[in-house]
Design an enzyme around this catalytic site. Structure first.
Site, PDB file in Angstrom:
ATOM      1  N   GLU A 117      94.013 -53.142-111.196  1.00 44.95           N
ATOM      2  CA  GLU A 117      94.424 -54.506-110.894  1.00 44.95           C
ATOM      3  C   GLU A 117      94.202 -55.398-112.117  1.00 44.95           C
ATOM      4  O   GLU A 117      93.080 -55.875-112.341  1.00 44.95           O
ATOM      5  CB  GLU A 117      93.608 -55.063-109.719  1.00 44.95           C
ATOM      6  CG  GLU A 117      93.744 -54.275-108.443  1.00 44.95           C
ATOM      7  CD  GLU A 117      93.448 -55.123-107.216  1.00 44.95           C
ATOM      8  OE1 GLU A 117      94.301 -55.178-106.326  1.00 44.95           O
ATOM      9  OE2 GLU A 117      92.378 -55.754-107.167  1.00 44.95           O
ATOM     10  N   LYS A 164      90.778 -60.278 -98.244  1.00 49.53           N
ATOM     11  CA  LYS A 164      89.843 -61.185 -98.927  1.00 49.53           C
ATOM     12  C   LYS A 164      89.158 -62.090 -97.888  1.00 49.53           C
ATOM     13  O   LYS A 164      88.897 -61.636 -96.780  1.00 49.53           O
ATOM     14  CB  LYS A 164      90.590 -61.982-100.010  1.00 49.53           C
ATOM     15  CG  LYS A 164      91.376 -61.047-100.949  1.00 49.53           C
ATOM     16  CD  LYS A 164      91.886 -61.706-102.193  1.00 49.53           C
ATOM     17  CE  LYS A 164      92.609 -60.667-103.039  1.00 49.53           C
ATOM     18  NZ  LYS A 164      93.102 -61.213-104.307  1.00 49.53           N
ATOM     19  N   ASN A 181      94.171 -55.986 -98.679  1.00 48.27           N
ATOM     20  CA  ASN A 181      92.882 -56.647 -98.920  1.00 48.27           C
ATOM     21  C   ASN A 181      93.027 -58.096 -98.451  1.00 48.27           C
ATOM     22  O   ASN A 181      93.661 -58.900 -99.125  1.00 48.27           O
ATOM     23  CB  ASN A 181      92.559 -56.578-100.419  1.00 48.27           C
ATOM     24  CG  ASN A 181      91.328 -57.384-100.793  1.00 48.27           C
ATOM     25  OD1 ASN A 181      90.582 -57.845 -99.927  1.00 48.27           O
ATOM     26  ND2 ASN A 181      91.116 -57.555-102.094  1.00 48.27           N
ATOM     27  N   HIS A 202      85.824 -55.283-107.077  1.00 45.15           N
ATOM     28  CA  HIS A 202      87.011 -56.138-107.217  1.00 45.15           C
ATOM     29  C   HIS A 202      86.736 -57.225-108.259  1.00 45.15           C
ATOM     30  O   HIS A 202      85.616 -57.722-108.360  1.00 45.15           O
ATOM     31  CB  HIS A 202      87.362 -56.763-105.861  1.00 45.15           C
ATOM     32  CG  HIS A 202      88.689 -57.445-105.862  1.00 45.15           C
ATOM     33  ND1 HIS A 202      88.865 -58.704-106.391  1.00 45.15           N
ATOM     34  CD2 HIS A 202      89.907 -57.045-105.437  1.00 45.15           C
ATOM     35  CE1 HIS A 202      90.147 -59.038-106.281  1.00 45.15           C
ATOM     36  NE2 HIS A 202      90.794 -58.048-105.705  1.00 45.15           N
ATOM     37  N   GLU A 234      87.355 -60.258-108.317  1.00 45.04           N
ATOM     38  CA  GLU A 234      86.805 -61.521-107.784  1.00 45.04           C
ATOM     39  C   GLU A 234      85.301 -61.411-107.580  1.00 45.04           C
ATOM     40  O   GLU A 234      84.567 -62.387-107.777  1.00 45.04           O
ATOM     41  CB  GLU A 234      87.545 -61.902-106.492  1.00 45.04           C
ATOM     42  CG  GLU A 234      88.953 -62.402-106.806  1.00 45.04           C
ATOM     43  CD  GLU A 234      89.982 -62.165-105.724  1.00 45.04           C
ATOM     44  OE1 GLU A 234      89.620 -61.855-104.567  1.00 45.04           O
ATOM     45  OE2 GLU A 234      91.185 -62.290-106.040  1.00 45.04           O
ATOM     46  N   GLY A 277      97.219 -62.550-107.600  1.00 48.12           N
ATOM     47  CA  GLY A 277      97.527 -63.846-107.016  1.00 48.12           C
ATOM     48  C   GLY A 277      98.377 -64.753-107.888  1.00 48.12           C
ATOM     49  O   GLY A 277      98.570 -65.931-107.570  1.00 48.12           O
ATOM     50  N   SER A 316      99.778 -58.985-107.245  1.00 40.19           N
ATOM     51  CA  SER A 316     101.093 -59.575-106.949  1.00 40.19           C
ATOM     52  C   SER A 316     102.134 -58.560-106.485  1.00 40.19           C
ATOM     53  O   SER A 316     103.324 -58.718-106.764  1.00 40.19           O
ATOM     54  CB  SER A 316     101.606 -60.382-108.153  1.00 40.19           C
ATOM     55  OG  SER A 316     100.767 -61.501-108.389  1.00 40.19           O
TER      56      SER A 316
HETATM   57  P1  PGA Z   1      97.351 -60.143-104.728  1.00 41.16           P
HETATM   58  O1  PGA Z   1      95.847 -59.578-104.730  1.00 41.16           O
HETATM   59  O2  PGA Z   1      98.215 -59.069-104.104  1.00 41.16           O
HETATM   60  O3  PGA Z   1      97.287 -61.383-103.876  1.00 41.16           O
HETATM   61  O4  PGA Z   1      97.705 -60.419-106.131  1.00 41.16           O
HETATM   62  C1  PGA Z   1      95.593 -58.221-104.987  1.00 41.16           C
HETATM   63  C2  PGA Z   1      94.109 -57.971-104.968  1.00 41.16           C
HETATM   64  O5  PGA Z   1      93.342 -58.791-105.475  1.00 41.16           O
HETATM   65  O6  PGA Z   1      93.662 -56.930-104.426  1.00 41.16           O
END
Ligand code: PGA
Length: 248
Positions: free
Chosen positions: A163, A12, A10, A93, A95, A169, A208
């Protein structure tokens, strides 16, 4: 039942056209791992060019609208994503739940649109740190699954990504025991909602994931792959995660 692993990146809101150079190494790794499904979900602006640059690599979007077309300025329909040659779409997601105030109901409507267009929906669920601390992680995730999964979900058109919001992150991940417990709960819930099809829906872990922890996370029962954010942005970081999945 061991399902075929899916390692999805992803990107983003990262990357302009120069970023597509990373796909060369990712395609090579995917070709060398025929037992693993690999996908990259770049920003909308790169989907067309990503499909052209890497025709063998499944490409996905990070959102779609629930409607087929119409007066929705700035939005993109599932049909438009399919038209570019993409095969997946990430929905719900955390976010987007935070930034765009998306709900389970929104994710469900978008998943129905994705199914109708022929996309595989990757629906994201996960608790916040406060919810986990309060002992509510399982209840929260179960509620998100009930609210967002259409009854027409199948092993082919649906993937779930667990997640934990606090792991995204942050460099922090749940313990392997916590991942096992949650993925088991999600599997049971999928079977309750979808019957026999629920046994074949892949459950990705996300938050992560990196080259250092991918092997142990991917080996947990009912972890059928990974949704990778930051570590999917370069082939140098993403390829070892593909290799870890292939080695299992
Ligand atoms: P990350 O993000 O691997 O940077 O923690 C995962 C995600 O939000 O899909």
């Amino acid at each position: 039942m061991a399902l075929r692993k899916l390692v999805a990146g992803n990107w983003k809101m990262n990357g302009t056209r120069a970023k597509l150079a990373e796909l060369d190494g990712i395609v090579s790794a995917a070709d060398a791992a025929p037992g693993v499904d690999v996908a990259i979900c770049p920003p909308f602006t790169l989907i067309d060019a990503a499909v052209a640059a890497a025709p063998s690599l499944p490409i996905g979007a990070q959102d779609c609208h629930h409607a087929v077309q119409g007066a929705h300025t700035g939005c993109v329909s599932a049909e438009m994503i399919v038209d570019l040659g993409a095969r997946y779409v990430i929905l719900g997601h955390s976010e987007r739940r935070t930034d765009q105030h998306e709900t389970d109901r929104d994710a469900r409507g978008k998943a129905l649109a994705a199914f109708a267009a022929g996309l595989t929906a990757i629906i994201c669920v996960g608790e916040t740190g406060a919810q986990r601390d309060a002992g509510r992680a399982g209840i929260v995730v179960a509620g998100q699954l009930e609210g967002s999964i259409p009854a027409t979900g199948t092993a082919a058109n649906l993937v779930i990504a667990y997640e934990p919001v606090w792991a995204i992150g942050s460099g922090r991940t749940p313990s392997l025991a916590e991942v096992k417990e949650m993925h088991g709960l999600i599997r049971a819930k999928l079977e309750a909602i979808l019957g026999i099809e629920g046994a074949g829906v892949r459950i990705l872990y996300g938050g992560s994931v990196n080259p250092g922890n991918a092997a142990e996370l991917l080996a947990v029962p009912d972890v059928d792959g990974a949704l990778v954010g930051g570590a999917s942005l370069t082939a140098a970081q993403f390829v070892p995660i593909i290799e870890a999945a292939a080695a299992l």
